[in-house]
Each structure stands twice: as structure tokens, then as C-alpha cells.
Design a protein around this motif. Structure first.
Motif, PDB file in Angstrom:
ATOM      1  N   TRP A   1       0.836  -1.207   0.000  1.00 40.45           N
ATOM      2  CA  TRP A   1       0.000   0.000   0.000  1.00 40.45           C
ATOM      3  C   TRP A   1       0.872   1.258   0.000  1.00 40.45           C
ATOM      4  CZ3 TRP A   1      -0.792   4.208   3.242  1.00 40.45           C
ATOM      5  CH2 TRP A   1      -1.868   5.033   2.884  1.00 40.45           C
ATOM      6  N   LEU A   2       1.945   1.251   0.771  1.00 42.37           N
ATOM      7  CA  LEU A   2       2.837   2.409   0.805  1.00 42.37           C
ATOM      8  C   LEU A   2       3.518   2.637  -0.545  1.00 42.37           C
ATOM      9  CD1 LEU A   2       4.396   1.908   4.345  1.00 42.37           C
ATOM     10  CD2 LEU A   2       2.920   3.801   3.621  1.00 42.37           C
ATOM     11  N   ALA A   3       3.646   1.565  -1.335  1.00 40.33           N
ATOM     12  CA  ALA A   3       4.283   1.669  -2.656  1.00 40.33           C
ATOM     13  C   ALA A   3       3.253   1.800  -3.778  1.00 40.33           C
ATOM     14  CB  ALA A   3       5.163   0.444  -2.905  1.00 40.33           C
ATOM     15  N   ARG A   4       2.006   2.093  -3.438  1.00 38.88           N
ATOM     16  CA  ARG A   4       0.919   2.086  -4.409  1.00 38.88           C
ATOM     17  C   ARG A   4       1.150   3.061  -5.565  1.00 38.88           C
ATOM     18  NH1 ARG A   4       0.165   5.006  -0.151  1.00 38.88           N
ATOM     19  NH2 ARG A   4      -1.029   6.957  -0.118  1.00 38.88           N
ATOM     20  N   ASP A   5       1.673   4.239  -5.258  1.00 35.88           N
ATOM     21  CA  ASP A   5       1.882   5.233  -6.315  1.00 35.88           C
ATOM     22  C   ASP A   5       3.108   4.893  -7.151  1.00 35.88           C
ATOM     23  OD1 ASP A   5      -0.344   6.683  -5.531  1.00 35.88           O
ATOM     24  OD2 ASP A   5       0.804   7.916  -4.123  1.00 35.88           O
ATOM     25  N   ALA A   6       4.163   4.447  -6.507  1.00 34.88           N
ATOM     26  CA  ALA A   6       5.392   4.113  -7.227  1.00 34.88           C
ATOM     27  C   ALA A   6       5.164   3.002  -8.242  1.00 34.88           C
ATOM     28  CB  ALA A   6       6.484   3.714  -6.240  1.00 34.88           C
ATOM     29  N   HIS A   7       4.235   2.087  -7.933  1.00 38.11           N
ATOM     30  CA  HIS A   7       3.982   0.953  -8.827  1.00 38.11           C
ATOM     31  C   HIS A   7       2.633   1.064  -9.533  1.00 38.11           C
ATOM     32  CE1 HIS A   7       7.479  -1.449  -7.594  1.00 38.11           C
ATOM     33  NE2 HIS A   7       7.278  -0.945  -6.393  1.00 38.11           N
ATOM     34  N   ALA A   8       1.961   2.192  -9.391  1.00 39.02           N
ATOM     35  CA  ALA A   8       0.662   2.415 -10.030  1.00 39.02           C
ATOM     36  C   ALA A   8      -0.288   1.251  -9.767  1.00 39.02           C
ATOM     37  CB  ALA A   8       0.840   2.623 -11.536  1.00 39.02           C
ATOM     38  N   LEU A   9      -0.380   0.856  -8.491  1.00 32.96           N
ATOM     39  CA  LEU A   9      -1.207  -0.294  -8.136  1.00 32.96           C
ATOM     40  C   LEU A   9      -2.686   0.051  -8.218  1.00 32.96           C
ATOM     41  CD1 LEU A   9       0.675  -1.809  -5.048  1.00 32.96           C
ATOM     42  CD2 LEU A   9       0.803  -2.506  -7.453  1.00 32.96           C
ATOM     43  N   ALA A  10      -3.456  -0.909  -8.702  1.00 31.34           N
ATOM     44  CA  ALA A  10      -4.905  -0.769  -8.664  1.00 31.34           C
ATOM     45  C   ALA A  10      -5.371  -0.847  -7.216  1.00 31.34           C
ATOM     46  CB  ALA A  10      -5.553  -1.883  -9.479  1.00 31.34           C
ATOM     47  N   PRO A  11      -6.465  -0.188  -6.875  1.00 37.50           N
ATOM     48  CA  PRO A  11      -6.969  -0.258  -5.501  1.00 37.50           C
ATOM     49  C   PRO A  11      -7.251  -1.697  -5.070  1.00 37.50           C
ATOM     50  CG  PRO A  11      -8.039   1.526  -6.674  1.00 37.50           C
ATOM     51  CD  PRO A  11      -7.254   0.757  -7.697  1.00 37.50           C
TER      52      PRO A  11
ATOM     53  N   PRO B   1     -16.116  -3.882   0.066  1.00 38.44           N
ATOM     54  CA  PRO B   1     -14.809  -3.656  -0.572  1.00 38.44           C
ATOM     55  C   PRO B   1     -14.841  -2.605  -1.675  1.00 38.44           C
ATOM     56  CG  PRO B   1     -15.708  -5.817  -1.151  1.00 38.44           C
ATOM     57  CD  PRO B   1     -16.544  -5.289  -0.035  1.00 38.44           C
ATOM     58  N   ARG B   2     -16.002  -2.328  -2.243  1.00 42.61           N
ATOM     59  CA  ARG B   2     -16.065  -1.318  -3.292  1.00 42.61           C
ATOM     60  C   ARG B   2     -15.707   0.073  -2.770  1.00 42.61           C
ATOM     61  NH1 ARG B   2     -21.856  -3.265  -5.508  1.00 42.61           N
ATOM     62  NH2 ARG B   2     -22.059  -3.543  -3.255  1.00 42.61           N
ATOM     63  N   GLU B   3     -15.845   0.266  -1.464  1.00 42.43           N
ATOM     64  CA  GLU B   3     -15.472   1.540  -0.871  1.00 42.43           C
ATOM     65  C   GLU B   3     -13.961   1.791  -0.973  1.00 42.43           C
ATOM     66  OE1 GLU B   3     -17.082   1.842   3.102  1.00 42.43           O
ATOM     67  OE2 GLU B   3     -18.851   0.693   2.503  1.00 42.43           O
ATOM     68  N   ALA B   4     -13.198   0.731  -1.225  1.00 40.75           N
ATOM     69  CA  ALA B   4     -11.749   0.878  -1.359  1.00 40.75           C
ATOM     70  C   ALA B   4     -11.381   1.757  -2.543  1.00 40.75           C
ATOM     71  CB  ALA B   4     -11.096  -0.492  -1.508  1.00 40.75           C
ATOM     72  N   GLN B   5     -12.234   1.778  -3.547  1.00 39.23           N
ATOM     73  CA  GLN B   5     -11.896   2.534  -4.751  1.00 39.23           C
ATOM     74  C   GLN B   5     -11.648   4.004  -4.430  1.00 39.23           C
ATOM     75  OE1 GLN B   5     -11.672   0.771  -7.576  1.00 39.23           O
ATOM     76  NE2 GLN B   5     -10.963   2.498  -8.811  1.00 39.23           N
ATOM     77  N   GLU B   6     -12.481   4.568  -3.566  1.00 35.96           N
ATOM     78  CA  GLU B   6     -12.331   5.971  -3.210  1.00 35.96           C
ATOM     79  C   GLU B   6     -11.314   6.172  -2.095  1.00 35.96           C
ATOM     80  OE1 GLU B   6     -15.102   9.601  -1.449  1.00 35.96           O
ATOM     81  OE2 GLU B   6     -16.028   7.958  -2.588  1.00 35.96           O
ATOM     82  N   ALA B   7     -11.254   5.211  -1.153  1.00 35.94           N
ATOM     83  CA  ALA B   7     -10.383   5.385   0.018  1.00 35.94           C
ATOM     84  C   ALA B   7      -8.908   5.181  -0.298  1.00 35.94           C
ATOM     85  CB  ALA B   7     -10.806   4.402   1.116  1.00 35.94           C
ATOM     86  N   PHE B   8      -8.621   4.367  -1.317  1.00 29.06           N
ATOM     87  CA  PHE B   8      -7.280   3.807  -1.505  1.00 29.06           C
ATOM     88  C   PHE B   8      -6.181   4.854  -1.657  1.00 29.06           C
ATOM     89  CE2 PHE B   8      -3.976   1.615  -4.032  1.00 29.06           C
ATOM     90  CZ  PHE B   8      -3.771   0.499  -3.230  1.00 29.06           C
ATOM     91  N   ALA B   9      -6.493   5.968  -2.237  1.00 27.13           N
ATOM     92  CA  ALA B   9      -5.452   6.969  -2.490  1.00 27.13           C
ATOM     93  C   ALA B   9      -4.847   7.519  -1.210  1.00 27.13           C
ATOM     94  CB  ALA B   9      -6.023   8.119  -3.322  1.00 27.13           C
TER      95      ALA B   9
ATOM     96  N   ASP C   1       3.474   4.604   9.597  1.00 29.18           N
ATOM     97  CA  ASP C   1       2.296   5.420   9.863  1.00 29.18           C
ATOM     98  C   ASP C   1       1.331   5.219   8.700  1.00 29.18           C
ATOM     99  OD1 ASP C   1       0.467   7.218  10.766  1.00 29.18           O
ATOM    100  OD2 ASP C   1       1.653   8.998  10.312  1.00 29.18           O
ATOM    101  N   VAL C   2       0.309   4.390   8.922  1.00 34.97           N
ATOM    102  CA  VAL C   2      -0.609   4.008   7.851  1.00 34.97           C
ATOM    103  C   VAL C   2      -2.046   4.284   8.289  1.00 34.97           C
ATOM    104  CG1 VAL C   2      -1.444   2.124   6.399  1.00 34.97           C
ATOM    105  CG2 VAL C   2       0.965   2.190   7.058  1.00 34.97           C
ATOM    106  N   PRO C   3      -2.723   5.246   7.656  1.00 41.11           N
ATOM    107  CA  PRO C   3      -4.130   5.484   7.986  1.00 41.11           C
ATOM    108  C   PRO C   3      -5.023   4.415   7.360  1.00 41.11           C
ATOM    109  CG  PRO C   3      -3.437   6.968   6.262  1.00 41.11           C
ATOM    110  CD  PRO C   3      -2.216   6.188   6.655  1.00 41.11           C
ATOM    111  N   VAL C   4      -5.905   3.851   8.155  1.00 47.23           N
ATOM    112  CA  VAL C   4      -6.758   2.757   7.705  1.00 47.23           C
ATOM    113  C   VAL C   4      -8.207   3.209   7.601  1.00 47.23           C
ATOM    114  CG1 VAL C   4      -7.840   0.621   8.546  1.00 47.23           C
ATOM    115  CG2 VAL C   4      -5.376   0.767   8.361  1.00 47.23           C
ATOM    116  N   ALA C   5      -8.895   2.765   6.577  1.00 46.14           N
ATOM    117  CA  ALA C   5     -10.342   2.926   6.458  1.00 46.14           C
ATOM    118  C   ALA C   5     -10.976   1.553   6.605  1.00 46.14           C
ATOM    119  CB  ALA C   5     -10.706   3.538   5.110  1.00 46.14           C
ATOM    120  N   VAL C   6     -11.653   1.307   7.715  1.00 45.29           N
ATOM    121  CA  VAL C   6     -12.387   0.056   7.889  1.00 45.29           C
ATOM    122  C   VAL C   6     -13.691   0.194   7.114  1.00 45.29           C
ATOM    123  CG1 VAL C   6     -13.507  -1.490   9.532  1.00 45.29           C
ATOM    124  CG2 VAL C   6     -11.344  -0.384  10.129  1.00 45.29           C
ATOM    125  N   VAL C   7     -13.856  -0.656   6.100  1.00 42.50           N
ATOM    126  CA  VAL C   7     -14.981  -0.517   5.175  1.00 42.50           C
ATOM    127  C   VAL C   7     -15.924  -1.702   5.306  1.00 42.50           C
ATOM    128  CG1 VAL C   7     -13.636   0.874   3.560  1.00 42.50           C
ATOM    129  CG2 VAL C   7     -13.696  -1.609   3.273  1.00 42.50           C
ATOM    130  N   GLY C   8     -17.188  -1.439   5.090  1.00 44.21           N
ATOM    131  CA  GLY C   8     -18.170  -2.512   5.134  1.00 44.21           C
ATOM    132  C   GLY C   8     -18.322  -3.217   3.803  1.00 44.21           C
TER     133      GLY C   8
END
Length: 365
Positions: free
Chosen positions: A48-58, A87-95, A78-85
Motif C-alpha cells: 500500500w505504501l508503494a501504491r503510487d510508485a507501482h501504479a497499483l490498482a486499488p 470492498p467497493r469503498e476501497a476505490q475511493e479510500a485507496f489513495a 504510519d498508515v491510515p486505515v479505512a475500515v470498510v463494510g
């Protein structure tokens, strides 16, 4: 440490009823936690911390947020977490936040010390991820490493991830006779072992002409739909040294493997062999094929782990859903130490994304 926040609402475009292309484009990958005492938590955080460097999909992480937070603290992250009900909510939270579909462990997690009390949570994470894909809430499953010995204490009866995913395909996707096949893939090599998690003494008896034909056809179909080869070239190893040396070193190569290859050629597939395994994996040989069908586990895994130990990806083909995994184990001794490398998981995430796009025609994430 981890800072937990609530997740965003699901965008209307990502709800059921969207067109298939739009729906797939807006659904994340489902990443399971694996054994929480192993390095799955470490490498998931690193990915997740490398998401931008590797252009990872959410991706949405299916696992225990408390265990994830403790591991992040141990690693000084230091990783902020979004606990989601959902998984589709990950699309917006992931950034900006690490999306987690919470599956609680029954016992506190100690890095490097597996606990059988948490076996159920490990399996529940796999089940939940597969169901999310079935229901259109995720588009591919990526699994972190499990410990089969730990899971078996909770009644897990399958030899490994691959076989269990086949059982889930039968239970949840209506496949009457699923035939999951393990494909190990890297930039340098793609290879399938015909027989997988069985003792070496049983390999010869487990090889049949019919099994070779069926596995080669599944591999051929995957190379077309998942990897974009129009006419895939498949090389097949022999079983015995020197591919049996005309029967002097064993009969299986001539009696079982060669007839399977001949039948596949008659069916229009580009399949050649059987080749001596000891001369099939050097650079010049690899230029002559797109994938190898090997006869047993180590015959397939030794060359790819030699060529791409940190970058190899385990892909299960022959299933109605996409699944990939890092090509390594739980590495309990590295958990929580900062020594685990996330390269294989990152490659697994990228490959799951790419295969889902090719197979289902998904647009940009």
C-alpha cells in the motif's frame, strides 16, 4: 501506527446494476491477510505504501485491522486505515487510506508465532474475498501466504490454497468438476506443474495422458485469455532424466507423455516435447516457448524461483475467477522484523489487475 477512519459511501456507479465494464473498472482487488503471524501483514502494508510508485490498482484487505495496526507499529509505519463494510469503498479510500474489510482474529497475533486459534479467521478471509468476487464487489482475489499445518489444526482438509479455491469454485460458482491449475509466472518464465502437493514417490503413478491433455488445454486457454498470446507455444518436460532416453531410463515419457503431446497437436495446439528438464530453462531454450508444462512440483518451481525468486507470481488458472499470490511462504522468522520484501506481492497485485482487464475487458481503475 495505524489511524482508523470511517470509509466513504459506495459511489452509485459501483453499485449492482452498472454495466459490466464500468462495474469491473470500479471494483477493487480483494487481498487476503494470510497467516497473520507471517509476513502477509508486513508486505501488505509495504504494498500500500508503494501504491503510487507501482501504479497499483486499488485493493481491499480482508483481515484483522488490530493485527495490521500492531504490525505497522512494530515496523514503525504510519498508515491510515479505512475500515470498510463493502470492498467497493476501497476505490475511493485507496489513495489516502488503507481499506480493510474487518475479519477479527480469535487470539492476539504475535509476529513469527503462528496460533491455531486464528486458523478460522485465515480461512474466513479467503472465503469472504471469493464471495466478494462472485457478487461483483471485487474483481480478483490476491492471497497472502498461509500455513497449511496451522489450518489443518482447525479441520482444513485441502493440500493447499489451489485445491481449496477449486472447492470454493464448486461451492459458489456452480463448477461441477473444477480443475484448478497452478501457474507460476514471471517476466522470464511461465511454468505449470502437472502434479503439485504430493510425495515424489507418488508422482509417476499420478501422471496420465488424460491429465496432461486436460492441463495443457487449461494452460493454453489461460495464455490466450489472461496473457494475450494468440497462438501459445507450450513445451512439455519429460519425467525421467533425459526424457527417458528412449525408454532406457523409464517408460512414462514414451508411454504417457508423448501420446498426450500428439493428441494436443492433433487438436491444433502448439505443444512440443517431451524435453529433458535439465536443458529446458536456459535463456536460449526459453525463447522457443511461452510456457512449460512440467511433471512435478520441484521440476517447475526450482527454475522459476532461481530466475525470479522475489518477482515470481502464483496464478491459479482453470477457475471462474482471477486469483494470484506471491510465490513464497509465510516466512515467520521475518515477520515484524522489517526484512520482508514485498516485491512478489506487488507483482501479484499487478498481475491480478492485468489478467482481470484482459479476461473481462475492464477499463481503467
Amino acid at each position: 501506527m495505524i489511524r482508523s477512519t470511517s470509509g466513504p459511501a459506495v459511489p452509485a456507479e459501483a453499485r449492482p446494476g452498472s454495466s459490466s465494464h464500468t462495474h469491473l473498472a470500479l471494483t477493487p482487488l480483494a487481498l487476503t491477510m494470510g497467516d497473520p503471524a507471517g509476513i502477509g501483514l508486513d508486505i501488505s502494508l509495504a504494498a500500500w505504501l508503494a501504491r503510487d510508485a507501482h501504479a497499483l490498482a486499488p485493493f481491499a484487505f480482508f483481515g484483522d485491522p488490530e493485527a495490521l495496526g500492531a504490525r505497522a507499529a512494530a515496523l514503525g509505519l504510519d498508515v491510515p486505515v479505512a475500515v470498510v463494510g463493502d470492498p467497493r469503498e476501497a476505490q475511493e479510500a485507496f489513495a489516502t487510506r488503507f481499506p480493510v474489510c474487518a475479519i477479527a482474529c480469535a487470539a492476539p497475533v504475535a509476529a513469527g508465532t503462528p496460533d491455531a486459534r486464528n486458523a478460522r479467521a485465515v480461512v474466513d478471509a479467503i472465503d469472504s474475498a471469493v464471495l466478494a468476487v462472485r457478487d461483483g464487489r471485487a474483481r480478483a482475489v490476491v492471497t497472502n501466504p498461509i500455513s497449511k499445518a496451522v489450518l489443518m489444526t482447525d479441520g482444513f482438509s485441502h493440500p493447499g490454497h489451489t485445491e481449496y479455491l477449486g472447492a470454493l469454485a464448486a461451492a459458489h460458482f456452480g463448477m461441477a468438476a473444477p480443475n484448478p491449475v497452478m501457474l507460476l509466472a514471471s517476466e522470464e518464465l511461465r511454468v505449470v506443474p502437472l502434479t503439485v502437493h504430493i510425495p515424489l514417490a507418488r508422482v509417476a503413478g499420478a501422471i496420465s495422458t488424460e491429465a496432461i491433455i486436460a492441463t495443457a488445454k487449461i494452460l493454453h486457454a489461460s495464455l490466450q485469455s489472461d496473457f494475450g498470446f494468440v497462438r501459445p507455444r507450450i513445451a512439455v518436460t519429460g519425467l525421467n532424466p533425459h526424457a527417458g532416453e528412449d525408454g532406457r531410463l523409464g517408460s512414462e515419457d514414451q508411454a504417457l507423455i508423448a501420446p498426450a503431446i500428439a493428441a494436443l497437436v492433433r487438436d491444433g495446439l502448439d505443444v512440443t516435447g517431451p524435453y529433458p528438464a535439465d536443458t529446458l530453462f536456459h535463456a536460449a531454450a526459453r525463447a522457443t516457448y511461452d510456457a512449460v508444462l512440467a511433471m512435478y512440483h520441484d521440476q517447475a518451481l526450482i527454475p522459476i524461483k532461481t530466475l525470479a525468486f522475489d518477482r515470481g507470481v502464483n496464478v491459479t488458472i482453470g477457475l471462474p475467477f482471477v486469483r494470484s499470490s506471491p510465490d513464497h511462504g509465510t516466512a515467520f522468522s521475518l515477520a515484524g522484523t522489517g526484512g520482508a520484501q514485498a516485491t512478489s506481492l506487488i507483482e501479484a497485485l499487478k498481475m491480478a489487475d492485468a489478467i482481470a482487464r484482459k479476461r473481462f475487458g475492464a477499463g481503467a481503475s
